[in-house]
Design a protein around this motif. Structure first.
Motif, PDB file in Angstrom:
ATOM      1  N   GLY A   1      32.791  67.041  24.673  1.00  0.00           N
ATOM      2  CA  GLY A   1      33.711  67.858  25.476  1.00  0.00           C
ATOM      3  C   GLY A   1      35.135  67.928  24.961  1.00  0.00           C
ATOM      4  O   GLY A   1      36.006  68.470  25.633  1.00  0.00           O
TER       5      GLY A   1
ATOM      6  N   ILE B   1      32.378  55.713  25.371  1.00  0.00           N
ATOM      7  CA  ILE B   1      31.751  55.539  24.047  1.00  0.00           C
ATOM      8  C   ILE B   1      32.623  54.710  23.106  1.00  0.00           C
ATOM      9  O   ILE B   1      32.250  54.441  21.970  1.00  0.00           O
ATOM     10  CB  ILE B   1      31.415  56.887  23.362  1.00  0.00           C
ATOM     11  CG1 ILE B   1      32.687  57.720  23.104  1.00  0.00           C
ATOM     12  CG2 ILE B   1      30.398  57.678  24.164  1.00  0.00           C
ATOM     13  CD1 ILE B   1      32.471  58.848  22.107  1.00  0.00           C
TER      14      ILE B   1
ATOM     15  N   GLY C   1      42.829  67.019  32.280  1.00  0.00           N
ATOM     16  CA  GLY C   1      42.197  66.016  31.425  1.00  0.00           C
ATOM     17  C   GLY C   1      42.108  64.676  32.127  1.00  0.00           C
ATOM     18  O   GLY C   1      43.133  64.089  32.505  1.00  0.00           O
ATOM     19  N   ALA C   2      40.864  64.218  32.349  1.00  0.00           N
ATOM     20  CA  ALA C   2      40.645  62.915  33.008  1.00  0.00           C
ATOM     21  C   ALA C   2      40.210  61.884  31.986  1.00  0.00           C
ATOM     22  O   ALA C   2      39.204  61.199  32.152  1.00  0.00           O
ATOM     23  CB  ALA C   2      39.610  63.060  34.117  1.00  0.00           C
TER      24      ALA C   2
ATOM     25  N   ASN D   1      37.686  48.931  23.038  1.00  0.00           N
ATOM     26  CA  ASN D   1      38.792  48.135  22.468  1.00  0.00           C
ATOM     27  C   ASN D   1      40.061  48.684  23.123  1.00  0.00           C
ATOM     28  O   ASN D   1      40.695  49.579  22.623  1.00  0.00           O
ATOM     29  CB  ASN D   1      38.792  48.332  20.946  1.00  0.00           C
ATOM     30  CG  ASN D   1      39.906  47.633  20.234  1.00  0.00           C
ATOM     31  OD1 ASN D   1      40.146  47.891  19.070  1.00  0.00           O
ATOM     32  ND2 ASN D   1      40.605  46.756  20.920  1.00  0.00           N
TER      33      ASN D   1
ATOM     34  N   ALA E   1      35.294  62.180  13.566  1.00  0.00           N
ATOM     35  CA  ALA E   1      36.621  61.536  13.589  1.00  0.00           C
ATOM     36  C   ALA E   1      36.865  60.856  14.934  1.00  0.00           C
ATOM     37  O   ALA E   1      36.591  61.436  15.977  1.00  0.00           O
ATOM     38  CB  ALA E   1      37.703  62.578  13.351  1.00  0.00           C
TER      39      ALA E   1
ATOM     40  N   ASP F   1      39.073  68.230  35.072  1.00  0.00           N
ATOM     41  CA  ASP F   1      38.423  68.033  33.765  1.00  0.00           C
ATOM     42  C   ASP F   1      37.152  68.869  33.710  1.00  0.00           C
ATOM     43  O   ASP F   1      36.425  68.953  34.697  1.00  0.00           O
ATOM     44  CB  ASP F   1      38.065  66.552  33.568  1.00  0.00           C
ATOM     45  CG  ASP F   1      37.853  66.214  32.097  1.00  0.00           C
ATOM     46  OD1 ASP F   1      38.631  65.392  31.574  1.00  0.00           O
ATOM     47  OD2 ASP F   1      36.920  66.768  31.464  1.00  0.00           O
TER      48      ASP F   1
ATOM     49  N   GLY G   1      42.463  49.580  18.914  1.00  0.00           N
ATOM     50  CA  GLY G   1      43.000  49.515  20.275  1.00  0.00           C
ATOM     51  C   GLY G   1      44.355  50.174  20.435  1.00  0.00           C
ATOM     52  O   GLY G   1      44.888  50.269  21.539  1.00  0.00           O
TER      53      GLY G   1
ATOM     54  N   PHE H   1      44.296  53.673  22.523  1.00  0.00           N
ATOM     55  CA  PHE H   1      44.309  53.531  23.985  1.00  0.00           C
ATOM     56  C   PHE H   1      45.672  53.045  24.467  1.00  0.00           C
ATOM     57  O   PHE H   1      46.157  53.481  25.497  1.00  0.00           O
ATOM     58  CB  PHE H   1      43.186  52.612  24.466  1.00  0.00           C
ATOM     59  CG  PHE H   1      41.874  53.332  24.591  1.00  0.00           C
ATOM     60  CD1 PHE H   1      41.804  54.569  25.227  1.00  0.00           C
ATOM     61  CD2 PHE H   1      40.715  52.806  24.055  1.00  0.00           C
ATOM     62  CE1 PHE H   1      40.596  55.264  25.331  1.00  0.00           C
ATOM     63  CE2 PHE H   1      39.502  53.487  24.157  1.00  0.00           C
ATOM     64  CZ  PHE H   1      39.452  54.716  24.797  1.00  0.00           C
TER      65      PHE H   1
ATOM     66  N   ALA I   1      47.664  55.949  24.905  1.00  0.00           N
ATOM     67  CA  ALA I   1      47.228  56.728  26.081  1.00  0.00           C
ATOM     68  C   ALA I   1      47.806  56.095  27.352  1.00  0.00           C
ATOM     69  O   ALA I   1      48.367  56.785  28.206  1.00  0.00           O
ATOM     70  CB  ALA I   1      45.702  56.784  26.147  1.00  0.00           C
TER      71      ALA I   1
ATOM     72  N   GLY J   1      49.172  61.363  25.596  1.00  0.00           N
ATOM     73  CA  GLY J   1      47.933  60.914  24.948  1.00  0.00           C
ATOM     74  C   GLY J   1      47.736  61.525  23.575  1.00  0.00           C
ATOM     75  O   GLY J   1      48.691  61.857  22.860  1.00  0.00           O
TER      76      GLY J   1
HETATM   77  C1  LIG Z   1      33.724  57.202  19.159  1.00  0.00           C
HETATM   78  C2  LIG Z   1      35.150  56.847  19.505  1.00  0.00           C
HETATM   79  C3  LIG Z   1      35.491  55.519  19.704  1.00  0.00           C
HETATM   80  C4  LIG Z   1      36.821  55.183  19.997  1.00  0.00           C
HETATM   81  N1  LIG Z   1      37.108  53.867  20.202  1.00  0.00           N
HETATM   82  C5  LIG Z   1      38.386  53.526  20.495  1.00  0.00           C
HETATM   83  C6  LIG Z   1      38.716  52.171  20.795  1.00  0.00           C
HETATM   84  O1  LIG Z   1      37.831  51.298  20.901  1.00  0.00           O
HETATM   85  N2  LIG Z   1      40.039  51.868  20.998  1.00  0.00           N
HETATM   86  C7  LIG Z   1      41.026  52.829  20.976  1.00  0.00           C
HETATM   87  O2  LIG Z   1      42.194  52.493  21.171  1.00  0.00           O
HETATM   88  N3  LIG Z   1      40.721  54.119  20.749  1.00  0.00           N
HETATM   89  C8  LIG Z   1      39.432  54.488  20.526  1.00  0.00           C
HETATM   90  N4  LIG Z   1      39.130  55.800  20.308  1.00  0.00           N
HETATM   91  C9  LIG Z   1      40.208  56.794  20.459  1.00  0.00           C
HETATM   92  C10 LIG Z   1      40.468  57.014  21.946  1.00  0.00           C
HETATM   93  O3  LIG Z   1      39.225  57.229  22.596  1.00  0.00           O
HETATM   94  C11 LIG Z   1      41.379  58.221  22.189  1.00  0.00           C
HETATM   95  O4  LIG Z   1      42.543  58.107  21.416  1.00  0.00           O
HETATM   96  C12 LIG Z   1      41.767  58.312  23.664  1.00  0.00           C
HETATM   97  O5  LIG Z   1      40.585  58.437  24.435  1.00  0.00           O
HETATM   98  C13 LIG Z   1      42.688  59.490  23.926  1.00  0.00           C
HETATM   99  O6  LIG Z   1      42.910  59.584  25.301  1.00  0.00           O
HETATM  100  P1  LIG Z   1      43.359  60.962  25.943  1.00  0.00           P
HETATM  101  O7  LIG Z   1      43.340  60.734  27.427  1.00  0.00           O
HETATM  102  O8  LIG Z   1      44.590  61.454  25.323  1.00  0.00           O
HETATM  103  O9  LIG Z   1      42.217  62.005  25.548  1.00  0.00           O
HETATM  104  P2  LIG Z   1      40.656  61.997  25.909  1.00  0.00           P
HETATM  105  O10 LIG Z   1      40.168  60.647  26.217  1.00  0.00           O
HETATM  106  O11 LIG Z   1      39.995  62.767  24.827  1.00  0.00           O
HETATM  107  O12 LIG Z   1      40.589  62.823  27.274  1.00  0.00           O
HETATM  108  C14 LIG Z   1      40.789  64.206  27.322  1.00  0.00           C
HETATM  109  C15 LIG Z   1      40.033  64.760  28.505  1.00  0.00           C
HETATM  110  O13 LIG Z   1      40.303  66.156  28.567  1.00  0.00           O
HETATM  111  C16 LIG Z   1      39.103  66.858  28.820  1.00  0.00           C
HETATM  112  N5  LIG Z   1      39.200  68.198  28.256  1.00  0.00           N
HETATM  113  C17 LIG Z   1      39.245  68.566  26.955  1.00  0.00           C
HETATM  114  N6  LIG Z   1      39.325  69.893  26.846  1.00  0.00           N
HETATM  115  C18 LIG Z   1      39.326  70.392  28.114  1.00  0.00           C
HETATM  116  C19 LIG Z   1      39.395  71.704  28.660  1.00  0.00           C
HETATM  117  N7  LIG Z   1      39.431  72.775  27.855  1.00  0.00           N
HETATM  118  N8  LIG Z   1      39.374  71.840  29.993  1.00  0.00           N
HETATM  119  C20 LIG Z   1      39.310  70.759  30.805  1.00  0.00           C
HETATM  120  N9  LIG Z   1      39.252  69.496  30.357  1.00  0.00           N
HETATM  121  C21 LIG Z   1      39.270  69.315  29.017  1.00  0.00           C
HETATM  122  C22 LIG Z   1      38.003  66.031  28.158  1.00  0.00           C
HETATM  123  O14 LIG Z   1      36.760  66.266  28.798  1.00  0.00           O
HETATM  124  C23 LIG Z   1      38.522  64.605  28.373  1.00  0.00           C
HETATM  125  O15 LIG Z   1      38.015  64.014  29.543  1.00  0.00           O
HETATM  126  C24 LIG Z   1      37.817  56.175  20.058  1.00  0.00           C
HETATM  127  C25 LIG Z   1      37.455  57.504  19.887  1.00  0.00           C
HETATM  128  C26 LIG Z   1      36.149  57.848  19.623  1.00  0.00           C
HETATM  129  C27 LIG Z   1      35.801  59.293  19.466  1.00  0.00           C
END
Ligand SMILES: Cc1cc2nc3c(=O)[nH]c(=O)nc-3n(C[C@H](O)[C@H](O)[C@H](O)COP(=O)(O)OP(=O)(O)OC[C@H]3O[C@@H](n4cnc5c(N)ncnc54)[C@H](O)[C@@H]3O)c2cc1C
Length: 394
Positions: free
Chosen positions: A172, A48, A14-15, A55, A337, A37, A377, A380, A383, A366
């Motif tokens: 994704g 996005i 996961g990137a 934020n 969501a 990823d 915010g 993040f 994360a 994360g």
């Molecule tokens: C529209 C939107 C707006 C948001 N705005 C904000 C904001 O402004 N501020 C804030 O704090 N939070 C925001 N969030 C929440 C925030 O984006 C997430 O909580 C955060 O990105 C989580 O980080 P993560 O690295 O744990 O997971 P993710 O960012 O979801 O990263 C997971 C990665 O794993 C990869 N992946 C998934 N399944 C597989 C698989 N089977 N094989 C290989 N790779 C895989 C995905 O492609 C992705 O790159 C927002 C969310 C959304 C949907």
């Protein structure tokens, strides 16, 4: 035939924000790190986020801003990697930012700057990032993890689950983290869509007609309350106050809306004395958007001049306006969501290192983990903080 596996010190699946933070931290500590990823590019949710401006943290982020079956779990990571730490990183990269409201920090320019910053920091740590490859298998033998992806394979003594939650599948997102966690014997807290619009059933159809109307309210579920804007939509309710409360809402429960949070007790009796000839409709119209005032007074069904309405009826109307009950029929689901409540149970993880207690070398960080932040915010910041704590332990 399985290809010869490349060896690394750690493989991060996961990137996203958490995976990249863990990777850059471990890489800069001299670890050989591979990030895999399936999306064609890293950090898609970052791009996005926050309407394209990300934020990226909240100045006030603390354990009280998170939901988890264990409300103490996030304390250690949040205390060791703070909003100030992330702001310092952003500043070192010359990324301009501003506080929008309530401690929420956004890029002045674009969320792309945050992704570019994380990738630049990964490059400083010689992190290898492979995108656009499906993960075909994850195995553990003799204390090493082997991941097959695309036509390749990699092996390492450490594996990090950073594939997030299932919110917004069209970019994704998957439940892969949960499947993997279960395979390694980790427990799950039931995942539910959160920070999500709520839908209204036929009983509240009148309010669906208000599509597009917004007002500042206090939204309540149980003992939790948020004062922010609510927005009526053609399917139900959205806006920050509703998104926030959706994380606490459970099917079958009602939510309460205070449509007039600043009114002192007895304000309708006072209005009766001050404007005896006015009706409830016009008194509400002076305080709330016109269409909302219309819908509320229609429901209150108190016609005629205030002078002719008994104080008791006014008191009851006041109570109802301060705690208007809606029974949402559901949510708009994972498709809409922003995050997922629940996930990999924290009981099986170390809060210091994010390592699974019973599977040495396996970590989870994360959104995949049962720690969910409020809107603003906080997600993040989790994360970054969980990624950093893990990266320091790889
Ligand atoms: C529209 C939107 C707006 C948001 N705005 C904000 C904001 O402004 N501020 C804030 O704090 N939070 C925001 N969030 C929440 C925030 O984006 C997430 O909580 C955060 O990105 C989580 O980080 P993560 O690295 O744990 O997971 P993710 O960012 O979801 O990263 C997971 C990665 O794993 C990869 N992946 C998934 N399944 C597989 C698989 N089977 N094989 C290989 N790779 C895989 C995905 O492609 C992705 O790159 C927002 C969310 C959304 C949907």
């Amino acid at each position: 035939m399985t290809p010869a596996a490349e060896t690394f010190d750690a493989i991060i699946l996961g990137a996203g924000g958490a995976g990249l933070m863990a990777a850059l931290t471990a890489g800069q500590r001299g670890r050989r790190v591979l990030v895999i990823d399936h999306a064609e590019a890293p950090g898609k949710k970052i791009l996005i986020s926050g309407g394209g401006r990300c934020n990226f943290t909240n100045l006030g982020a603390g354990p009280g801003n998170y939901l988890s079956a264990n409300p103490h779990f996030m304390k250690s990571a949040l205390g060791r990697y703070t909003p100030a730490d992330f702001i310092a990183l952003v500043d070192r990269h010359g990324i301009a930012w501003h506080e929008k409201t309530l401690g929420q920090l956004f890029c002045d320019g674009s969320a792309r700057q945050i992704v570019a910053m994380l990738l630049d920091e990964c490059a400083k740590g010689d992190v290898t990032i492979r995108c656009g490859e499906a993960i075909r298998g994850v195995d553990r033998a003799d204390g090493r993890f082997t991941v097959t992806y695309g036509a390749q394979a990699a092996t390492a003594p450490k594996l990090v689950i950073a594939t997030g939650g299932p919110s917004i599948p069209k970019i994704g997102a998957t439940g892969f983290a949960y499947e993997l966690a279960k395979r390694f014997g980790l427990r799950l807290i039931e995942p539910r869509p959160a920070l999500v619009p709520l839908t209204l059933g036929p009983d509240d159809a009148l309010f669906r007609d208000l599509s597009g109307v917004a007002a500042e309210v206090v939204a309540r579920a149980g003992k939790t309350a948020f004062r922010e804007a609510a927005l009526f939509t053609h399917r139900g309710m959205s806006g920050p106050a509703i998104l926030q409360i959706s994380s606490y809402w459970r099917h079958g429960e009602s939510i309460g809306i205070d449509f007039l949070p600043d009114r002192p007790a007895g304000w309708l009796r006072d209005a009766k004395r001050a404007r005896p000839r006015a009706g409830v409709r016009s008194v509400l119209g002076a305080l709330r958007p016109d269409r909302l005032a219309e819908a509320l007074s229609e429901r209150l069904a108190l016609g005629g001049e205030l002078a002719n309405l008994p104080d008791k009826a006014l008191d009851a109307a006041e109570r109802r306006l301060a705690d208007w009950r809606f029974s949402p029929s559901g949510t708009e689901g994972f498709a809409k969501a922003e995050v997922t409540v629940g996930g990999i149970a924290t009981a099986g993880l170390s809060s210091q290192t994010m390592e699974a207690r019973d599977v040495p070398g396996l970590h989870a960080i994360g959104e995949a983990v049962d720690v969910t932040g409020w809107l603003g915010g906080y997600n993040f910041q989790w994360a970054w903080a969980s990624g950093w704590a893990c990266g320091m332990a790889l």
